[in-house]
Design a protein around this motif. Structure first.
Motif, PDB file in Angstrom:
ATOM      1  N   LEU A   1       0.940  -1.237   0.100  1.00 43.08           N
ATOM      2  CA  LEU A   1      -0.094   0.006   0.053  1.00 43.08           C
ATOM      3  C   LEU A   1       1.047   1.200   0.012  1.00 43.08           C
ATOM      4  N   SER A   2       2.042   1.345   0.971  1.00 45.29           N
ATOM      5  CA  SER A   2       2.826   2.370   0.722  1.00 45.29           C
ATOM      6  C   SER A   2       3.575   2.456  -0.727  1.00 45.29           C
ATOM      7  N   MET A   3       3.747   1.349  -1.220  1.00 39.65           N
ATOM      8  CA  MET A   3       4.553   1.309  -2.642  1.00 39.65           C
ATOM      9  C   MET A   3       3.518   2.050  -3.475  1.00 39.65           C
ATOM     10  N   ILE A   4       2.295   1.815  -3.638  1.00 37.00           N
ATOM     11  CA  ILE A   4       1.339   2.712  -4.172  1.00 37.00           C
ATOM     12  C   ILE A   4       1.385   4.116  -4.091  1.00 37.00           C
ATOM     13  N   ASP A   5       1.416   4.517  -2.969  1.00 37.22           N
ATOM     14  CA  ASP A   5       1.420   5.874  -2.307  1.00 37.22           C
ATOM     15  C   ASP A   5       2.569   6.700  -2.837  1.00 37.22           C
ATOM     16  N   ASN A   6       3.875   5.870  -3.062  1.00 35.01           N
ATOM     17  CA  ASN A   6       5.075   6.594  -3.284  1.00 35.01           C
ATOM     18  C   ASN A   6       5.550   6.186  -4.576  1.00 35.01           C
ATOM     19  N   GLY A   7       4.527   5.401  -5.634  1.00 39.23           N
ATOM     20  CA  GLY A   7       4.885   5.479  -6.868  1.00 39.23           C
ATOM     21  C   GLY A   7       5.654   4.371  -7.397  1.00 39.23           C
ATOM     22  N   GLU A   8       6.092   3.342  -6.432  1.00 34.71           N
ATOM     23  CA  GLU A   8       6.701   1.984  -6.717  1.00 34.71           C
ATOM     24  C   GLU A   8       5.862   1.086  -7.525  1.00 34.71           C
ATOM     25  N   ILE A   9       4.562   1.246  -7.120  1.00 34.00           N
ATOM     26  CA  ILE A   9       3.277   0.381  -7.970  1.00 34.00           C
ATOM     27  C   ILE A   9       2.549   1.179  -8.855  1.00 34.00           C
ATOM     28  N   LYS A  10       2.811   1.063 -10.058  1.00 31.25           N
ATOM     29  CA  LYS A  10       2.114   1.999 -10.890  1.00 31.25           C
ATOM     30  C   LYS A  10       1.038   1.382 -11.855  1.00 31.25           C
ATOM     31  N   ASP A  11       1.052  -0.232 -11.511  1.00 29.44           N
ATOM     32  CA  ASP A  11      -0.073  -1.029 -12.492  1.00 29.44           C
ATOM     33  C   ASP A  11      -1.429  -1.002 -11.866  1.00 29.44           C
ATOM     34  N   ALA A  12      -2.074  -0.560 -12.939  1.00 34.02           N
ATOM     35  CA  ALA A  12      -3.744  -0.513 -12.488  1.00 34.02           C
ATOM     36  C   ALA A  12      -4.263  -1.748 -12.090  1.00 34.02           C
ATOM     37  N   LYS A  13      -4.092  -2.877 -12.610  1.00 31.18           N
ATOM     38  CA  LYS A  13      -4.671  -4.377 -12.301  1.00 31.18           C
ATOM     39  C   LYS A  13      -4.122  -4.294 -10.689  1.00 31.18           C
ATOM     40  N   THR A  14      -2.789  -4.347 -10.605  1.00 29.98           N
ATOM     41  CA  THR A  14      -2.597  -4.467  -9.088  1.00 29.98           C
ATOM     42  C   THR A  14      -2.955  -3.677  -8.275  1.00 29.98           C
ATOM     43  N   ILE A  15      -2.907  -2.325  -8.453  1.00 27.60           N
ATOM     44  CA  ILE A  15      -3.627  -1.191  -7.631  1.00 27.60           C
ATOM     45  C   ILE A  15      -5.069  -1.657  -7.171  1.00 27.60           C
ATOM     46  N   MET A  16      -5.643  -2.155  -8.242  1.00 26.38           N
ATOM     47  CA  MET A  16      -7.054  -2.350  -8.056  1.00 26.38           C
ATOM     48  C   MET A  16      -7.129  -3.618  -7.031  1.00 26.38           C
ATOM     49  N   LEU A  17      -6.433  -4.650  -7.302  1.00 25.43           N
ATOM     50  CA  LEU A  17      -6.403  -5.882  -6.507  1.00 25.43           C
ATOM     51  C   LEU A  17      -6.152  -5.684  -5.091  1.00 25.43           C
ATOM     52  N   LEU A  18      -5.129  -4.855  -5.055  1.00 23.44           N
ATOM     53  CA  LEU A  18      -4.553  -4.572  -3.627  1.00 23.44           C
ATOM     54  C   LEU A  18      -5.619  -3.532  -2.737  1.00 23.44           C
ATOM     55  N   GLN A  19      -6.222  -2.706  -3.549  1.00 15.42           N
ATOM     56  CA  GLN A  19      -7.398  -1.918  -3.095  1.00 15.42           C
ATOM     57  C   GLN A  19      -8.717  -2.762  -2.588  1.00 15.42           C
ATOM     58  N   HIS A  20      -8.834  -3.904  -3.349  1.00 14.21           N
ATOM     59  CA  HIS A  20     -10.048  -4.519  -3.028  1.00 14.21           C
ATOM     60  C   HIS A  20      -9.579  -5.391  -1.577  1.00 14.21           C
ATOM     61  N   LEU A  21      -8.377  -5.983  -1.629  1.00 15.27           N
ATOM     62  CA  LEU A  21      -8.065  -6.456  -0.206  1.00 15.27           C
ATOM     63  C   LEU A  21      -8.316  -5.676   0.998  1.00 15.27           C
ATOM     64  N   ARG A  22      -7.949  -4.470   0.745  1.00 11.88           N
ATOM     65  CA  ARG A  22      -7.887  -3.333   1.780  1.00 11.88           C
ATOM     66  C   ARG A  22      -9.344  -2.959   1.993  1.00 11.88           C
ATOM     67  N   LEU A  23     -10.350  -2.890   0.806  1.00 11.23           N
ATOM     68  CA  LEU A  23     -11.453  -2.416   1.275  1.00 11.23           C
ATOM     69  C   LEU A  23     -12.502  -3.594   2.059  1.00 11.23           C
ATOM     70  N   LYS A  24     -12.034  -4.720   1.564  1.00 13.60           N
ATOM     71  CA  LYS A  24     -12.696  -5.708   2.042  1.00 13.60           C
ATOM     72  C   LYS A  24     -12.233  -6.435   3.439  1.00 13.60           C
ATOM     73  N   ASN A  25     -11.223  -5.689   4.002  1.00  8.37           N
ATOM     74  CA  ASN A  25     -10.534  -5.955   5.339  1.00  8.37           C
ATOM     75  C   ASN A  25      -9.901  -7.552   5.075  1.00  8.37           C
ATOM     76  N   ILE A  26      -9.722  -7.890   4.127  1.00  6.60           N
ATOM     77  CA  ILE A  26      -8.975  -9.298   4.055  1.00  6.60           C
ATOM     78  C   ILE A  26      -7.576  -9.299   4.523  1.00  6.60           C
ATOM     79  N   LEU A  27      -6.680  -8.634   4.588  1.00  8.35           N
ATOM     80  CA  LEU A  27      -5.556  -8.336   5.174  1.00  8.35           C
ATOM     81  C   LEU A  27      -5.469  -7.366   6.121  1.00  8.35           C
TER      82      LEU A  27
END
Length: 193
Positions: free
Chosen positions: A167-193
Motif C-alpha cells: 500500500l505504501s508502494m502505491i502511495d510512493n509510486g513504486e507500484i503503478k500497474d492499474a490491475k495490481t492497484i485495483m486488487l490491493l485496494q480490493h483486499l484493503r476495502l474488504k479487510n481481507i488483510l
C-alpha cells in the motif's frame, strides 16, 4: 441513454505481428437522430486474467517484477514494473488461466481462486477485458521458483511483500500497474488483510 446503433463500414488490418491492430470505420446513430461516420484503431490482444496471491497468517502478498517495454518508452527509467500475476486466456477459461499463470510466474500451485470482477483496462484503444481474481496461498503450495517461461522470453522476479508495504508502494509510486492497484485496494476495502 439508449444503445447507439452502430454499423461497421470497413475493417482494415494495420498490423498482425504480435497481436492485431485494426482500423475500423463505422457509422453511429446519435441520440439526436443524426448519424456520423468515424474511424478508430483498436488493438486486439485477446482477453486476460489476473490473480493476487495473499496469505492471511503472514499478511503477505505475492507479486512480480518484470520489464515492460511500453512503460520504458513512456518514461519508466528501468522499464521494470511491479504487478500481480497475469496472462492471456489462450483458449482457457479465466480460472484455469490464473492457476496456470500463478504456477508459471510465482511457483505457487493454487487450487482455489475467487473471482471478484471484470474490467476493461483501456477501452479507448484495447479490446481486452480482464478477469480479476484473488487466491489465498501458503508456503506449502510453492512447487518451484517461478520466474515465467523462458521460451516466452519471461524473466520474472517473484516478490513476497507485507501487504502494508505494498500500500505504501502505491502511495510512493513504486507500484503503478492499474490491475495490481485495483486488487490491493480490493483486499484493503474488504479487510481481507
Amino acid at each position: 441513454m439508449q444503445k447507439p446503433h452502430v454499423s461497421i463500414e470497413k475493417t482494415e488490418i494495420l498490423s498482425d505481428n504480435w497481436y492485431t491492430l485494426k482500423k475500423v470505420t463505422f457509422t453511429i446513430k446519435k441520440e439526436n437522430g443524426d448519424t456520423e461516420t468515424q474511424s478508430r484503431e483498436a488493438y486486439d490482444r485477446g482477453n486476460g486474467a489476473v490473480v493476487l496471491l495473499y496469505n492471511t497468517h503472514s499478511k503477505n502478498v505475492i507479486i512480480t517484477k518484470q520489464f515492460r517495454l511500453p512503460t520504458y518508452i513512456n518514461g519508466n527509467p528501468t522499464g521494470m514494473l511491479i504487478e500481480a500475476c497475469a496472462g492471456l486466456l489462450d483458449n482457457d477459461n479465466p480460472e484455469d488461466c490464473v492457476k496456470r499463470e500463478a504456477e508459471e510466474e510465482t511457483g505457487y500451485k493454487i487450487s482455489k481462486v475467487e473471482k471478484i470482477f471484470e474490467a476493461y483496462m483501456s477501452p479507448g484503444s484495447v479490446t481486452e477485458i480482464l478477469h480479476f481474481f484473488i487466491a489465498e496461498y501458503s508456503d506449502d503450495m510453492k512447487i518451484n521458483d517461478g520466474g515465467g517461461l523462458e521460451d516466452e522470453g519471461e524473466n520474472i522476479e517473484v516478490l513476497q511483500l507485507p501487504f502494508d508495504e505494498t500500500l505504501s508502494m502505491i502511495d510512493n509510486g513504486e507500484i503503478k500497474d492499474a490491475k495490481t492497484i485495483m486488487l490491493l485496494q480490493h483486499l484493503r476495502l474488504k479487510n481481507i488483510l
